[in-house]
Scaffold this active site. Structure first.
Site, short mmCIF file in Angstrom:
data_model
loop_
_atom_site.label_atom_id
_atom_site.label_comp_id
_atom_site.label_asym_id
_atom_site.label_seq_id
_atom_site.Cartn_x
_atom_site.Cartn_y
_atom_site.Cartn_z
N LYS B 138 0.86 -1.20 0.00
CA LYS B 138 0.00 0.00 0.00
C LYS B 138 0.89 1.24 0.00
CE LYS B 138 -3.95 1.59 2.86
NZ LYS B 138 -4.63 1.39 4.15
N SER B 213 -9.51 1.00 3.56
CA SER B 213 -8.69 1.82 2.72
C SER B 213 -7.61 1.05 1.96
CB SER B 213 -8.01 2.90 3.57
OG SER B 213 -7.13 2.31 4.48
N SER B 237 -9.72 -1.28 7.55
CA SER B 237 -9.05 -1.02 6.27
C SER B 237 -8.24 -2.19 5.71
CB SER B 237 -8.15 0.21 6.40
OG SER B 237 -8.93 1.38 6.37
#
Lengths: 563, 563
Positions: B138, B213, B237
């Site tokens: 990420k 997320s 997330s």
């Protein structure tokens, strides 16, 4: 009677509230049988008073260690009642000598002790690992049905519905609670001076402080009015009084022992976290205390705690220690007796083949700025408001800490910046410790690092009253959340400590401290216990205790007799 | 090229900055050999694209699990270079199908893979337990020399000097980093939509979200453009994207895995703490990831972590599980496919003799109020200021979360009150769990408690875009800091999920969620993975993973094939 009705809420002045609390205390002392003596004068060193006024049996019991009492109580060789009575008497005498008690609890304690004796008789076994052990308790901790004022006049009249969690667990383990001890106004002094109960002095030298904030405990333990007490520590509050009174004190890593049920201003503030821990006349007793609590699975009831059983594993497996020595934090130089004690311990360790290296302090002044800033994130507004509520005046050391130059009323943005600074400092210090490694293991793990840091507990022995201003030697390890244990080594001795030392102070704090030595000299601190501190890495509580066990064994400390 | 020069700081508009970042991304895709196809249209379910455009060898590699690749890479049966190439190709295709990548890293990855191949040849052994394993990352995590914008246009141009700690440790274990994935604006959506890289969709049904997320990771994993990725989780997330894409995702207890080097607004805010963890196509892979990191002793370099080795002990020793089922959190009722999946798992567990009890939710609406209040203690001022700086507009889900009714600009006093509320809730929930005990052990310890809670990951399968509004099923466990793992169970199937359910919503959030089901029905969510969540007690990460291993073995889930 234990529940206060004279309170500022009911319209009393702060002086009336304090007088009522003191009258209550006097009444609890008056209930002790046989009656306690009235002291016509208090000697400089109060320790001999015990021999003068207590029976031989009482002296024998109260000068035993926890590990000596446990087996005798467990088989009924000593009854819990006779042990409780002996400690009630000696704690009462300690109060008369040093003003270290908020109330005795004879009724509760003797009822509990009688229950324990009956239990043992009926079941043929103790209720738990602390069966019949008397434990003194700082007033900071809630006790069901007893006043819980946290040292503030305005808070007199609060009465908890249940005991603090740690007391519940100790109770289940067999403890007897028999005395409560004072804390200073705001809890944030390294002494014990408040408007409710006055000033606690040092039993070895009553011109000195017993330390704080757990200084009621400190004086009780030093006098042997207790041999196991509970203190709390966010900047040195277990270690300062343990050190000043020549007993052991452990500040564990945050999250090992339960704190719920303690009372303080700024509840919910978690930017710097405090811990709870034992003061004890033996290291073995400290360990038994911690192990007994951990065995009670406190993490199931206080979810911020870590579910870590006490690790029994040998951290050394026969290898020698690697101890780093912080002689001086680079901010405030310790008085000569402290350095003398450190030298002696270091020599002994080296003589036994242990590795001793110097520890170069890393910005301990900045560390103090960070923690002093994070103690009172509201600019001390809440503390000040509580004192204003009752009209009680600020004590000098409250002024010193609440209004120091690092205190600020934070916004969220400034708080987060301060928190990042704290974390950056912690990381830098961890890397400093990592940098002592000498090799890497098969999976890249660091090896050969320093095992513990040996350092002063403060920049001198027990200080003169109202002069305990430099927290750096203890607060450093609160900032880093490293476990630390203090232990008795020696006493101030004019015959050994009077040599003139030429020194030019580096800064104002250093000058303040050095001037005290220049002014009072060894004679002024005569008989004050000199203690040292051993610091471990975060969560290495077990290893730290074991390290001190080895240090004790190898160096033969303490080098003097205290009681 | 990877370092952005078109930034708002250099005078560009937010649209120009975004266009430049997207051009950079396109260039990294164009560098892949053999060239990736241009997709003329994107099907509703994109999974079959892989079979259409990739070679059999590429498919075989990318549809292996981590534990299948590790031994082949360790002996050179597969080369790290061919594995890296296969994943670069499939990740590129995933980007074209679902917009789940911020950049590919072909040059770095292939150089690294070649090094690993050479190392293996020279030394005859792998560099570590993850030798040659490609890991997707990420963008939230710092990578040396690469843009680090955290999803904010204004932050484009930040370039870290070193990798995040977790990447350093994974690197030492042999990992290959080959792709970075987007996060939503503010990081605080359960979807992945931002102004820099656009909207990530779900590979199983492109009308749905991949979650967030870590939704770039989610889509990459669902498409098998990655089989092991790193996500971060402060409210769901990791779990939302893992669940929405039919893969495993672990949110460990705070303090187990290192987070230093992640970028976020409100750095220093610690009132609610986030964690890092794996998304993976296998549970075994999640475990290997966590164990490899813990073996790197991250606590020595990130002092807030706990020095807890991975516990290998068997938590059950042959006894049956005791699982509590939270069918509905009492606030927002889950859609029928979720309930169907839970019923099936429960039936299978009961059939195997495990104990299954109902879990009565305790004020989950209040829990949401507490955590939503503590996420943005400055009233979201910092987040809003960062967006204002570039002029980028707020995405709908940023509005939803930053401006929800629980957000307030705290003073210190109100913050401490809110923190106390949080702690009181945690204590109440711990006591709720304690209350499932059926007996006490010899030292008074609680026995027979629930081992884990089985519950939904959200109030439905993967949601329609911009409708992921109720966080309660995941944020609940962030508030409590309980470890949680999500796992694939089934898919939405119009043949099974179309029966009409009569239901009158309890509140606005419930109505919003139920109306979606009424409007779109099973057909609207066709093929969406249906996942469930297993939750353990704080720090019982190892036991939780073992519990899911047993659940998998006993129930035979997942009940459908995904790829």
């Amino acid at each position: 009677m234990s529940v206060a009705t004279v309170t500022t809420a009911s319209g009393a002045t702060w002086q009336e509230v304090a007088a009522d609390r003191q009258a209550h205390r006097a009444a609890t002392l008056a209930a002790i049988k046989p009656a306690l003596p009235d002291l016509t004068s208090i000697p400089l060193n109060t320790i001999p008073l015990a021999k003068e006024f207590l029976t031989e049996a009482e002296i024998k019991i109260t000068e035993s260690t926890v590990e000596e009492l446990v087996p005798q109580l467990a088989i009924g060789k000593l009854s819990a009642v006779e042990v409780a009575n002996a400690f009630l008497r000696r704690a009462g005498l300690a109060q008369k000598a040093t003003n270290c008690v908020t109330e005795l609890l004879p009724e509760r304690a003797l009822e509990r002790a009688a229950y324990l004796d009956a239990y043992l008789k009926e079941h043929g076994k103790p209720v738990g690992p602390l069966h019949g052990i008397p434990i003194s308790v700082k007033e900071h901790l809630a006790m069901k049905g007893l006043d819980h004022n946290g040292g503030f006049v305005a808070w007199v009249g609060k009465v908890p519905k249940e005991d603090a969690l740690i007391l519940q667990i100790l109770w289940a383990a067999g403890a007897v609670f028999y005395v409560r001890s004072p804390q200073p106004q705001t809890l944030m002094h390294l002494e014990t001076s408040g408007n409710l109960y006055g000033v606690t002095t040092n039993p070895y030298n009553t011109t000195l402080t017993s330390g704080g904030s757990s200084g009621g405990e400190g004086a009780l333990l030093g006098f042997r009015g207790s041999i196991l007490g509970i203190g709390t520590d966010i900047g040195g509050s277990i270690r300062s009084p343990a050190a000043n009174n020549g007993v052991y004190g452990v500040k564990p890593t945050v999250g090992r022992l339960p704190i719920s049920g303690w009372l303080s201003a700024m509840a919910g503030s978690e930017h710097i976290l405090g811990t709870i821990g034992p003061l004890c006349t033996s290291l073995e007793g400290c360990k038994l205390f911690i192990k007994s609590i951990i065995a009670g699975q406190p993490w199931l009831r206080e979810p911020s705690l870590l579910p870590l059983p006490w690790k029994e594993e040998d951290a050394y497996k026969g290898r020698k220690l690697k101890v780093a020595v912080l002689w001086d934090d680079g901010v405030v130089k310790p008085h000569p007796p402290v350095t003398r004690a450190m030298k002696k311990v270091v020599e002994e360790l080296k003589a036994k083949g242990h590795e001793v290296v110097d520890w170069t302090p890393y910005k301990h002044d900045e560390a103090w700025a960070i923690i002093a800033n994070l103690y009172f994130c509201d600019g001390a507004a809440e503390d000040l408001a509580i004192m204003k509520e009752s009209g009680e005046p600020l004590r000098p050391l409250s002024e010193h800490i609440l209004k120091n130059k690092h205190v600020q009323n934070h916004t969220m943005a400034s708080l987060w910046k301060a928190t990042q600074k704290r974390d950056a400092y912690r990381t830098a210090y961890a890397n400093l410790w990592n940098s002592t490694a000498t090799s890497r293991g098969p999976n890249g793990e660091l090896q050969g690092m320093v095992d513990a840091i040996l350092c002063p507990v403060g920049p001198g022995s027990a200080p003169k009253l109202d002069t305990s201003k430099w927290w750096g030697y203890t607060s450093q390890w609160n900032l880093l959340d490293y476990p630390a244990v203090v232990f008795p080594v020696d006493k101030v001795d004019p015959a050994k400590d009077s040599a003139k030392v030429e020194y030019t102070p580096r800064n104002e704090d250093d000058k303040f401290n050095w001037d005290l030595w220049e002014k009072y000299g060894a004679e002024g601190y005569k008989d004050a216990p000199v203690s040292l501190q051993l610091v471990g890495r975060r969560y290495e509580d077990e290893k730290l205790i074991q390290t001190l066990e080895i240090v004790k064994e190898e160096t033969g400390l303490p080098y003097v007799k205290y009681v």
